[in-house]
Design a protein around this motif. Structure first.
Motif, short mmCIF file in Angstrom:
data_model
loop_
_atom_site.label_atom_id
_atom_site.label_comp_id
_atom_site.label_asym_id
_atom_site.label_seq_id
_atom_site.Cartn_x
_atom_site.Cartn_y
_atom_site.Cartn_z
N VAL A 5 0.87 -1.17 0.00
CA VAL A 5 0.00 0.00 0.00
C VAL A 5 0.91 1.22 0.00
N ARG A 6 0.89 1.94 -1.10
CA ARG A 6 1.77 3.10 -1.24
C ARG A 6 1.09 4.34 -0.67
N HIS A 7 1.85 5.13 0.10
CA HIS A 7 1.34 6.33 0.74
C HIS A 7 2.24 7.50 0.35
N LEU A 8 1.65 8.52 -0.27
CA LEU A 8 2.40 9.70 -0.68
C LEU A 8 2.89 10.47 0.55
N VAL A 9 4.19 10.79 0.58
CA VAL A 9 4.79 11.50 1.71
C VAL A 9 5.15 12.93 1.31
N THR A 10 5.82 13.09 0.17
CA THR A 10 6.27 14.39 -0.29
C THR A 10 6.02 14.53 -1.79
N GLY A 11 5.54 15.67 -2.19
CA GLY A 11 5.32 15.95 -3.61
C GLY A 11 6.24 17.07 -4.08
N TYR A 12 6.77 16.92 -5.28
CA TYR A 12 7.62 17.93 -5.91
C TYR A 12 6.91 18.35 -7.19
N LEU A 13 6.64 19.63 -7.34
CA LEU A 13 5.88 20.08 -8.50
C LEU A 13 6.51 21.28 -9.18
N VAL A 14 6.32 21.31 -10.51
CA VAL A 14 6.66 22.46 -11.33
C VAL A 14 5.36 22.90 -11.99
N THR A 15 4.96 24.14 -11.75
CA THR A 15 3.75 24.69 -12.35
C THR A 15 4.13 25.91 -13.18
#
Length: 152
Positions: free
Chosen positions: A19-29
């Motif tokens: 079961v994968r759980h998102l911890v940190t997101g990296y985004l370019v907008t």
């Protein structure tokens, strides 16, 4: 994200094998590059696009993985997703403001392509997204009928 902001690239740190759980997101907008802490729902670091001076460091050969990041492509575009496990370049993206590092995206797949995207967005931001002198950034995010400085 704010109204008018569109994501162009994303990367994630996850935990868990089954079961994968998102911890940190990296985004370019189109407006900024940022690191989002999912558990506390807080942006840990953010660089406005027009200030994003990006360098690629520590490049090395590697294999494409889910962790390395993906470009966000509209469904209307004829685009074949890259194959996992294929040989690629992996590197770190250092975001500098006035020469000082303020944020790092580590182990990015195809870092030169991500840097090229950021550089193109930076040119666009400098050319098109300008607040009238003296009003600051509030004018960019407010409704046309709302006075600058009176945001909720």
């Amino acid at each position: 994200m704010v109204p008018g902001e569109a994501p162009y690239w994303k990367m994630a740190d996850v935990k868990g094998l089954i079961v994968r759980h998102l911890v940190t997101g990296y985004l370019v907008t189109n407006y900024r590059c940022f690191i989002w802490d999912v558990d506390s729902n807080v942006v840990r670091a953010s660089v406005p696009m027009d200030l994003a001076d990006v360098t690629v460091e520590g490049s090395k050969p590697g294999k494409r993985s889910r962790r390395g990041g993906n470009f966000i492509v509209p469904q209307t575009v004829n685009y074949a997703r890259p194959t996992m496990g294929e040989p690629v370049e992996i590197g770190d993206l250092y975001f500098k403001v006035k020469g000082e590092p303020v944020m790092v995206f580590r182990d990015v797949t195809e870092p030169l392509n991500v840097k090229a995207l950021i550089d193109a967005l930076r040119v666009h931001a400098k050319a098109h997204v300008r607040a009238p002198r003296g009003l600051g950034v509030d004018v960019l995010w407010s409704d046309p009928d709302e006075a600058a400085g009176n945001r909720p």
